[in-house]
Design a protein around this motif. Structure first.
Motif, PDB file in Angstrom:
ATOM      1  N   THR A 125     -32.332  12.979  24.722  1.00 40.78           N
ATOM      2  CA  THR A 125     -32.622  13.354  23.339  1.00 40.78           C
ATOM      3  C   THR A 125     -33.422  12.241  22.652  1.00 40.78           C
ATOM      4  OG1 THR A 125     -30.606  12.319  22.530  1.00 40.78           O
ATOM      5  CG2 THR A 125     -30.446  14.626  23.212  1.00 40.78           C
ATOM      6  N   PRO A 126     -34.016  12.548  21.483  1.00 39.15           N
ATOM      7  CA  PRO A 126     -34.749  11.497  20.746  1.00 39.15           C
ATOM      8  C   PRO A 126     -33.830  10.399  20.219  1.00 39.15           C
ATOM      9  CG  PRO A 126     -35.248  13.696  19.874  1.00 39.15           C
ATOM     10  CD  PRO A 126     -34.189  13.876  20.901  1.00 39.15           C
ATOM     11  N   TRP A 127     -32.510  10.659  20.165  1.00 41.04           N
ATOM     12  CA  TRP A 127     -31.591   9.642  19.624  1.00 41.04           C
ATOM     13  C   TRP A 127     -31.111   8.681  20.689  1.00 41.04           C
ATOM     14  CZ3 TRP A 127     -30.832  14.930  18.666  1.00 41.04           C
ATOM     15  CH2 TRP A 127     -31.282  15.352  17.412  1.00 41.04           C
ATOM     16  N   ASN A 128     -31.828   8.610  21.789  1.00 42.80           N
ATOM     17  CA  ASN A 128     -31.452   7.736  22.891  1.00 42.80           C
ATOM     18  C   ASN A 128     -31.491   6.269  22.457  1.00 42.80           C
ATOM     19  OD1 ASN A 128     -31.215   6.323  25.216  1.00 42.80           O
ATOM     20  ND2 ASN A 128     -33.077   7.082  26.162  1.00 42.80           N
ATOM     21  N   PRO A 129     -30.346   5.593  22.387  1.00 41.18           N
ATOM     22  CA  PRO A 129     -30.341   4.210  21.894  1.00 41.18           C
ATOM     23  C   PRO A 129     -30.704   3.177  22.958  1.00 41.18           C
ATOM     24  CG  PRO A 129     -28.106   4.919  22.297  1.00 41.18           C
ATOM     25  CD  PRO A 129     -28.998   6.060  22.694  1.00 41.18           C
ATOM     26  N   TRP A 130     -31.043   3.613  24.185  1.00 37.10           N
ATOM     27  CA  TRP A 130     -31.244   2.630  25.252  1.00 37.10           C
ATOM     28  C   TRP A 130     -32.704   2.434  25.618  1.00 37.10           C
ATOM     29  CZ3 TRP A 130     -27.134   6.221  25.812  1.00 37.10           C
ATOM     30  CH2 TRP A 130     -25.872   5.645  25.697  1.00 37.10           C
TER      31      TRP A 130
END
Lengths: 164, 343
Positions: free
Chosen positions: B337-342
């Motif tokens: 997803t676009p909210w990938n924090p890595w």
């Protein structure tokens, strides 16, 4: 690296011979562990660190541990030793041994001079990509087989006197 | 330092000739590095036993050992001397070779695994690519020493680490730590929120609880539970053989804490990106985090009553494994997803 390969291969062969010839099952299993570790080293020297690690984790670390547990639970005593000794009498193994020797000679003749293996490290990513790319079907079939085994084990291990 | 190393390498070549010099030098250097890692480790193990007795003492409003040396500081040395001079009893029915080999088999993996643990950027004995696999392979060998251990917690620990692999995309322990230096919070200077423990919090807990069980520590120390079973080395081993078992157990505790630090707590990275904290060497942070996790081990022992064997089994098989598999799928989806924090 080549030297390490030959040492590991020699250890693997010697340990495997010991596995077959030991009378005490626990000793045989400990030699089996050594043999598996040596094979892991052989794989590593051939440039497959991932396969080597899996060999140690799965075979030496999990499956043989299970074997050791079972052998210790069965508590094999003198009777088992005597039985093993009978099985290892020359007239029991000399026939199969000769036939296996014929097969070994045939195998060596078929193999002939093979080109030397190029030790190039195969990374974990490469293994994963191959498993879930080219060999996906095989992986899926194997997983279905294992699932069937798991369900079967569950069924066999279920208590029959449930609820009583 | 580099000059010294170069000079020593030169001596080696001069003594053993150009062909045998370099291999001999590598051998000697590795041997010295192994000693540099293992000897302090033995010291840590010794003083961990003292810390355990002191901390649990204070938690139970006791004083703890305070007779040997100032504030009891020489207690571990006295204990070691005592164990060394105790009689070594080998049961008549036991296979002598295997009986003596078993404690060594527990200790050796706990020490060998340290070869790939990074103590700081570039400070590692063997920077192998499959470092994590190496650690798991080596520690799985420890079961042979204490064959009574092993309730399949291996699999939960392994599963929990798969999530870390997924987000860091590497099996190399140094790369895993460096991967935790990036992230949304790290960009704002709050490094400790970018470490793996926060996005993988359930996995961190599963890993740490499995680690406590794996090392046979309270509240999962069924091997010591008088009410159920008195099995294993606590009964049959004495003197130095017992001491080696003991050493292996505590070395394992330090090892799993170090692994947890590297996997989830950012290894040698400072918690906040401030000039003052960055000036402190990474080794200090690593030791501080390992020390905190070890304190948790002792804290658990002083706090929780012992689990029953079937309760441990239920926790492992019916709670941890499903939770880990679900979280694994969730993280894999999260990364797409676009909210990938890595990134």
């Amino acid at each position: 690296m080549e030297f390490a390969f030959y040492v590991a291969a020699a250890v693997a062969l010697a340990a495997t011979v010991m596995v077959v010839t030991r009378l005490d099952a626990v000793h045989a299993l400990l030699y089996l562990v050594v043999s598996l570790l040596a094979i892991a080293l052989v794989l590593y020297t051939l440039g497959a660190p991932f396969a080597a690690a899996l060999e140690v984790i799965l075979y030496a670390g999990a499956i043989v541990v299970l074997f050791v547990f079972v052998v210790m639970m069965l508590n094999l005593g003198r009777v088992a030793l005597a039985q093993e000794r009978r099985w290892l009498a020359p007239r029991t193994w000399i026939g199969p041994g000769l036939l296996a020797l014929v097969l070994l000679v045939e195998l060596l003749a078929v193999l002939g001079p093979t080109p030397p293996v190029q030790p190039g490290a195969i990374s974990a990513q490469a293994v994963g990509a191959a498993l879930f790319g080219r060999y996906l079907l095989g992986v899926e079939i194997a997983s279905m087989l294992l699932l069937a085994g798991l369900v079967g084990a569950c069924h066999l291990g279920r208590r029959t006197t449930e609820g009583t | 330092m580099n000059e010294l190393v170069a000079t020593l390498a030169g001596y080696s070549s001069a003594w053993f000739g150009p062909q045998w010099g370099p291999p001999v030098w590598v051998f000697v250097k590795t041997l010295v590095l192994i000693l540099v890692i293992t000897l302090p480790l033995f010291g840590c193990v010794a003083y961990l036993t003292l810390a355990e007795r002191k901390i649990i003492g204070y938690m139970q409003v006791r004083i703890g050992p305070n007779r040997v040396g100032p504030a009891g500081l020489l207690q571990p040395i006295a204990d070691a001397v005592k164990l060394m001079f105790k009689e070594l009893i080998i049961p008549a029915g036991a296979n002598k070779f295997l009986f003596v080999l078993a404690p060594m088999l527990t200790l050796m993996p706990a020490l060998a695994a340290w070869a790939v643990i990074p103590f700081g950027p570039e400070v590692v004995l063997a920077d192998v690519d499959a470092g994590l696999l190496y650690v798991m392979a080596i520690t799985s060998m420890g079961v042979y020493g204490v064959i009574i251990a092993g309730w399949a917690s291996n699999s939960t620990m392994g599963f929990a680490l798969v999530c870390v692999l997924l987000v860091s995309q590497s099996l190399n322990l140094s790369d895993i730590v460096n991967g935790q230096a990036r992230g949304r919070f790290a960009a704002e200077g709050l490094n400790f929120l970018s470490w793996n423990w926060l996005p993988l919090l359930p996995m961190f807990l599963v890993y740490f609880i499995s680690a406590v069980a794996e090392t046979n520590r309270a509240p999962f120390d069924v091997a010591e539970g008088e009410s159920e079973i008195v099995a294993g080395f606590h009964v049959e081993y004495s003197g130095m053989t017992f001491a080696v078992f003991f050493l292996g157990e505590y070395a394992n505790m330090i090892l799993v804490s170090a692994l947890a630090t590297i996997m989830f707590l950012g290894g040698w990275l400072p918690p906040i990106d401030a000039p003052l904290l960055n000036a402190i060497p990474g080794f200090f942070w690593l030791v501080l985090k390992i020390g905190f996790l070890l304190f948790c081990f002792l804290w658990f022992r002083a706090t929780f009553p012992r689990y029953r064997y079937d309760q441990i089994m239920r926790l492992g098989w019916k709670v941890f494994i499903p939770l880990t598999i679900v979280w694994l799928v969730l993280v894999a989806a999260w990364m797409q997803t676009p909210w990938n924090p890595w990134q």
